[in-house]
Design an enzyme around this catalytic site. Structure first.
Site, PDB file in Angstrom:
ATOM      1  N   GLN A  71       0.870  -1.176   0.000  1.00  0.00           N
ATOM      2  CA  GLN A  71       0.000   0.000   0.000  1.00  0.00           C
ATOM      3  C   GLN A  71       0.906   1.225   0.000  1.00  0.00           C
ATOM      4  O   GLN A  71       1.400   1.645   1.032  1.00  0.00           O
ATOM      5  CB  GLN A  71      -0.923   0.008   1.221  1.00  0.00           C
ATOM      6  CG  GLN A  71      -1.919   1.166   1.206  1.00  0.00           C
ATOM      7  CD  GLN A  71      -2.730   1.269   2.491  1.00  0.00           C
ATOM      8  OE1 GLN A  71      -2.260   0.871   3.560  1.00  0.00           O
ATOM      9  NE2 GLN A  71      -3.928   1.833   2.398  1.00  0.00           N
ATOM     10  N   GLY A  99      -1.841  -6.291  11.996  1.00  0.00           N
ATOM     11  CA  GLY A  99      -0.497  -6.588  12.463  1.00  0.00           C
ATOM     12  C   GLY A  99      -0.145  -6.001  13.803  1.00  0.00           C
ATOM     13  O   GLY A  99       0.873  -6.367  14.392  1.00  0.00           O
ATOM     14  N   ASN A 223      -0.969   1.303  19.666  1.00  0.00           N
ATOM     15  CA  ASN A 223      -0.765   2.578  18.981  1.00  0.00           C
ATOM     16  C   ASN A 223       0.239   3.465  19.696  1.00  0.00           C
ATOM     17  O   ASN A 223       0.568   4.542  19.205  1.00  0.00           O
ATOM     18  CB  ASN A 223      -2.098   3.323  18.845  1.00  0.00           C
ATOM     19  CG  ASN A 223      -3.015   2.669  17.831  1.00  0.00           C
ATOM     20  OD1 ASN A 223      -2.653   2.514  16.672  1.00  0.00           O
ATOM     21  ND2 ASN A 223      -4.190   2.263  18.269  1.00  0.00           N
ATOM     22  N   HIS A 359      35.173 -20.441  41.517  1.00  0.00           N
ATOM     23  CA  HIS A 359      35.354 -19.013  41.781  1.00  0.00           C
ATOM     24  C   HIS A 359      36.204 -18.340  40.709  1.00  0.00           C
ATOM     25  O   HIS A 359      37.218 -18.869  40.285  1.00  0.00           O
ATOM     26  CB  HIS A 359      36.070 -18.747  43.128  1.00  0.00           C
ATOM     27  CG  HIS A 359      35.907 -19.802  44.156  1.00  0.00           C
ATOM     28  ND1 HIS A 359      34.863 -19.815  45.034  1.00  0.00           N
ATOM     29  CD2 HIS A 359      36.660 -20.895  44.452  1.00  0.00           C
ATOM     30  CE1 HIS A 359      34.980 -20.866  45.838  1.00  0.00           C
ATOM     31  NE2 HIS A 359      36.058 -21.535  45.495  1.00  0.00           N
ATOM     32  N   SER A 401      45.121 -22.264  42.306  1.00  0.00           N
ATOM     33  CA  SER A 401      44.642 -20.899  42.093  1.00  0.00           C
ATOM     34  C   SER A 401      45.640 -20.069  41.294  1.00  0.00           C
ATOM     35  O   SER A 401      46.849 -20.322  41.322  1.00  0.00           O
ATOM     36  CB  SER A 401      44.391 -20.226  43.447  1.00  0.00           C
ATOM     37  OG  SER A 401      43.398 -20.913  44.170  1.00  0.00           O
TER      38      SER A 401
END
EC number: 2.7.7.23
Length: 453
Positions: A71, A99, A223, A359, A401
């Site tokens: 359109q 839609g 809207n 950790h 570690s």
């Protein structure tokens, strides 16, 4: 049956460059919700009429079963439907949807279609406490529909009518072509109203029937951003109610968001402020802590995911423990009973059965075996600035570690890596790996003291 979805509007009140029908509801465009509902009715033709942002809209919802009509000028709903006529089967009735009206149930639409069988003209109506802004259904003394009058064109008496037109109709297609051609734009907006077709149908001797939805919110449109937020809450509450019916425990049904598909087993518990995106599966006895985000993931039975954990594109085995404050990125695969603790990030990596990284760790592009302990502060150094490389840690390894593993590298089964070690060469099975360092103690050292003001 033909289905036409009108999606050409500009959506000025949204105040956005994004076409209105592409604004997300539950993580997906409004228009996608309408198309999915339309598909459940198994139409022979499915046509989306686009206009504003046409290329963007088409790209977002393109599919083999979806056709598009354009359109070019915004001249009203009647004009919009006219653009779809060449794509429709004239021998089949046409259902017109919108839609920006995403929550209409398929059962409601099917009921309308059934009411309009045998060449009838069907209108989905709803009765509102406040019908302001909507077209009114005008009936004669016998209760038959005579016309639909828009708010701006209604008389004071007509404005008192509470039954309104939702815009959703079912119409014989062959006659629709003639009726649309006869529309006039002699109204306050200067547009061709689809609602005016009902008068032409009545004049032509067609029976006009109506049907109403089970819930008023099924006909609500978008809207503005405020209306979008309202529909989001309605949708999420509907999803939460369905989860509760299925036996899922929700700490607060008003504080969970599902933006995709969430499948839950038995005795699943979800705390507050959790978000689920894409396709998520939670097996039996899964517990989700507060403020978690889980996207496109599969979670095994008995798993516990603690608060503030983010999971994206990961697969978790049974009885795993994740978090709090953990992050699993795409490609993370955790075997049964694996642990990933606080401030641990895992990306494109496999963590074996019973292995733990509890950790402050980064594990990326890695294959970690079973019963491996990853100490705090461990980093897999997987990137040289241009390429990614993998780290392989075999079963029963203990990583101390503050260890760095510079990929590509392999650590053999049963290795112990001392704290503070940098591994840049492969390590054979069963050894202790460490970097030789000398610890020095200096006597007579005086610690600096702050000056008193």
């Amino acid at each position: 049956m033909n289905i036409v979805i009108l999606a050409a509007g500009t959506g000025k009140r949204m105040r956005s460059a994004l076409p209105k029908v592409l604004h997300p509801l539950a993580g997906r465009p409004l228009l996608s919700h309408v198309i999915d509902t339309a598909r459940t009715l198994q139409p022979s033709r499915l046509v989306v009429v686009v206009g504003h942002g046409a290329e963007q809209v088409q790209a977002a919802v393109a599919a083999p079963d979806v056709q598009f009509a354009v359109q070019a000028e915004q001249l009203g709903t009647g004009h919009a439907v006219r653009q779809a006529l060449p794509l429709l089967d004239p021998a089949q009735p046409t259902l017109v949807l919108y839609g920006d009206v995403p929550l209409t149930r398929a059962s409601t639409l099917q009921r309308l279609v059934d009411a309009a069988r045998d060449g009838r003209y069907g209108i989905l109506t709803v009765t509102l406490d406040d019908p302001t802004g909507y077209g009114r259904i005008v009936r004669d003394a016998s209760g038959f529909v005579t016309r639909i009058v828009e708010q701006k064109d209604a008389s004071p008496e007509e404005l008192k009518i509470a039954e309104i037109n939702t815009g959703i109709i079912v119409t014989p297609t062959a006659q629709l072509s003639m009726w649309l051609g006869a529309l006039k734009n002699e109204n306050a907006q200067g547009e061709y109203y689809l609602t005016d077709v009902v008068e032409l149908a009545i004049e032509a001797g067609f029976e006009v029937v109506t049907s109403q939805p089970d819930e008023e919110w099924e006909t609500l449109g978008v809207n503005s951003k405020a209306q979008l937020a309202e529909l989001e809450r309605i949708h999420q509450r509907n999803v939460a109610d369905a989860l509760l019916v299925d036996g899922v425990t929700l700490a607060d049904p008003a504080r969970v968001d599902v933006r995709g598909t969430l499948r839950c087993g038995r005795d699943v518990s979800i705390d507050v402020n959790c978000v689920f995106e894409g396709n998520v599966t939670l097996a039996d006895n899964v517990t989700i802590g507060a403020n978690c985000v889980i996207r496109n993931a599969s979670v095994g039975a008995g798993t516990r995911i603690d608060a503030f954990t983010h999971i994206d594109g990961a697969e978790l085995g049974a009885n795993t423990v994740i978090g709090p404050y953990a992050r699993l990125r795409p490609g993370a695969q955790l075997a049964d009973e694996a642990h990933v603790g606080n401030f641990v990030e895992v990306k494109n990596a496999v963590i074996g059965h019973g292995s733990k990284a509890n950790h402050l760790t980064y594990i990326g592009d890695a294959d970690i075996g079973a019963r491996v302990n990853i100490g705090a502060g461990t980093i897999t150094c997987n990137y040289d600035g241009a390429n990614k490389f993998r780290t392989v840690i075999e079963d029963d390894v203990f990583v101390g570690s503050d260890t760095q593993l510079v990929a590509p590298v392999r650590v053999g089964r049963g290795v112990t890596i001392a704290a503070g070690t940098t591994i840049w060469k492969d390590v054979a099975e069963g050894v202790l790996a460490l970097n030789e360092k000398t610890q020095t103690a200096k006597s007579g050292y005086v610690r600096p003291v702050k000056k008193k003001s």
